[in-house]
Write an enzyme that holds these catalytic residues in place. Sequence first.
Site, short mmCIF file in Angstrom:
data_model
loop_
_atom_site.label_atom_id
_atom_site.label_comp_id
_atom_site.label_asym_id
_atom_site.label_seq_id
_atom_site.Cartn_x
_atom_site.Cartn_y
_atom_site.Cartn_z
N GLU A 1 -4.68 45.46 17.07
CA GLU A 1 -3.94 44.59 16.15
C GLU A 1 -3.68 43.24 16.82
OE1 GLU A 1 0.51 44.91 14.69
OE2 GLU A 1 -0.72 46.29 13.54
N ARG B 1 -2.33 46.28 37.43
CA ARG B 1 -3.36 45.88 38.41
C ARG B 1 -3.87 47.07 39.22
NH1 ARG B 1 -3.85 40.54 38.61
NH2 ARG B 1 -5.08 40.66 40.52
N CYS C 1 0.39 48.59 19.54
CA CYS C 1 0.97 48.05 20.77
C CYS C 1 0.32 48.76 21.95
CB CYS C 1 2.48 48.29 20.83
SG CYS C 1 3.43 47.33 19.66
N THR D 1 1.07 48.72 29.88
CA THR D 1 1.17 49.39 31.17
C THR D 1 2.44 48.88 31.84
OG1 THR D 1 -1.24 49.42 31.38
CG2 THR D 1 0.03 49.86 33.37
N TYR E 1 -5.02 51.07 35.15
CA TYR E 1 -4.47 51.90 34.07
C TYR E 1 -4.61 51.23 32.70
CZ TYR E 1 -2.37 54.95 37.61
OH TYR E 1 -2.18 55.81 38.64
N GLY E 2 -4.58 49.90 32.67
CA GLY E 2 -4.72 49.20 31.40
C GLY E 2 -6.06 49.48 30.74
N LYS E 3 -7.15 49.37 31.53
CA LYS E 3 -8.48 49.67 30.99
C LYS E 3 -8.59 51.15 30.61
CE LYS E 3 -11.63 46.23 32.86
NZ LYS E 3 -10.81 45.60 33.89
N SER F 1 -12.16 42.04 29.33
CA SER F 1 -12.81 42.67 30.48
C SER F 1 -13.43 44.01 30.08
CB SER F 1 -11.79 42.86 31.61
OG SER F 1 -12.38 43.52 32.70
#
Length: 540
Positions: free
Chosen positions: A430, A405, A396, A399, A408-410, A443
Amino acid sequence: MADNGSSVEIVEGCRLPVLRKNQEHEDEWPLAEILSVKEVSSRKLFYVHYIDFNKRLDEWVTGDRLDMKKLQFPKKEAKTPTKNGLPGSRPSSPEREVRKSLDLNLQTATAPSRGKTLPTPKRKVETVPLATQVPPATPVPSLPSSAEASQASVFPAVRETTTFKAREDHEQISSLTTNGTARRLIPPQPGRKRKANCGGTDEMIKVLQYNNPQSASVFLPPPEDSQDSSDGIPTAPRMTGSLVSDRSHDDIVTRMKNIECIELGRHRLKPWYFSPYPQELTALPILYLCEFCLKYLKSLKCLQRHLTKCNLRHPPGNEIYRKGTISFFEIDGRKNKTYSQNLCLLAKCFLDHKTLYYDTDPFLFYVMTEYDSKGFHIVGYFSKEKESTEDYNVACILTLPPYQRRGYGKLLIEFSYELSKVEGKTGTPEKPLSDLGLLSYRSYWSQTILEILMDLKPDNGERPQITINEISEITSVKKEDVISTLQYLNLINYYKGQYILTLSEDIVEGHERAMQKRHLRIDPKCLHFTPKDWSKRGKW
């Protein structure tokens, strides 16, 4: 339009247009399904799911937002015995009927029982890359024979639409877009033959440098059939700690948001999906969480009393990374079970595909925090299995909405691959990925692979060369994800019997602009991480 609601009774399963505001704050009337009806202060409220919209947009609406002129009643369902033997006659909507038939098809295609792991026959399974992963609610396609698989997997994510009796016809290369529709990358070119014995992923990819340094073509030979069936369709259910939601138990309760609002530190969050918090807490206007231990409390006074006793100012576990104000903590799901369960409960509010919050023993949790004078505040996290038989490096990933946006996700994705590099493995997330998760991974993969290709330098005046396996080893991105990303970017062309990858000026300029905006990066020198061999049970 509320007046008509008194003359015609609206029940669960009805469909009708409902007024809502779109992103431009304009009125629109999308078709919606009524999931529940309740009465508050002698006023009827309707819980609606907008058809073909994400479930996070579901909401309670008043009768004046319903277009009663286009009301569609559900088809009556015959009384059938339910699991506990009692008859059930809940009306069904068209969507439920379609989902039920698809679930039946899926169950017949994956027949092994859930009670125990069944021995799997040793046979070749065609690898299914991310671009062609089927969502859990669609029938599983039949697998080709081993003779077909050896040719059909020459280029993963290529689906042969013709038989293999002759190779004179040029095969169509198609990939799936994120919404599942077919997109033809290359127009069919009759009269061309493909070489039967194509090189594998170890064969060199030649990079052609033109006078314009911003443009290059990469010769990309089709990879040979992979013997690793880890990304294929499993022949038996996995008994490890998968967090993939079993949608066969999806009912009217879990389809509805049950928490109105969550207060976490200085933020108030509106949940997107159902989360299995205790029933007595779902009626509260606000659910209070301690931002350090994530314990849930029913009132502000209870939270204030808890904070006087809670000594945590950071997540439990080991801090394995710190640079500036960003830190990562590694948390063992067995040693810190309560924290891990509370984290999963919070995450379930924003993840629709994942469940199993109570069984955290097989997982490690990596929590990203932002530091200030009051402590380490949670920004996001990802979890991974201690032992993954399918090379998953993320189970899992999330963010939290206040931090979305902002890059932090990357950063979470990049950190997961840095761990894979230290472990000396290639990894993949997964499946299935959520819509936002797929966008973030696409991305990240695109930027990472383009970074490698653009940094290639000529060697002794010769064209630089690289293989798919080398790209995979450098980035720790699984080679199926590398190839599917190249297809997604629409960079692959078929030329003179081989695949070539063309980097245009637009691609290069777009990549450079994206990298200029990407300020947050992981510094491997700040990572202090020693991987463990979890196959030795003593380390659990």
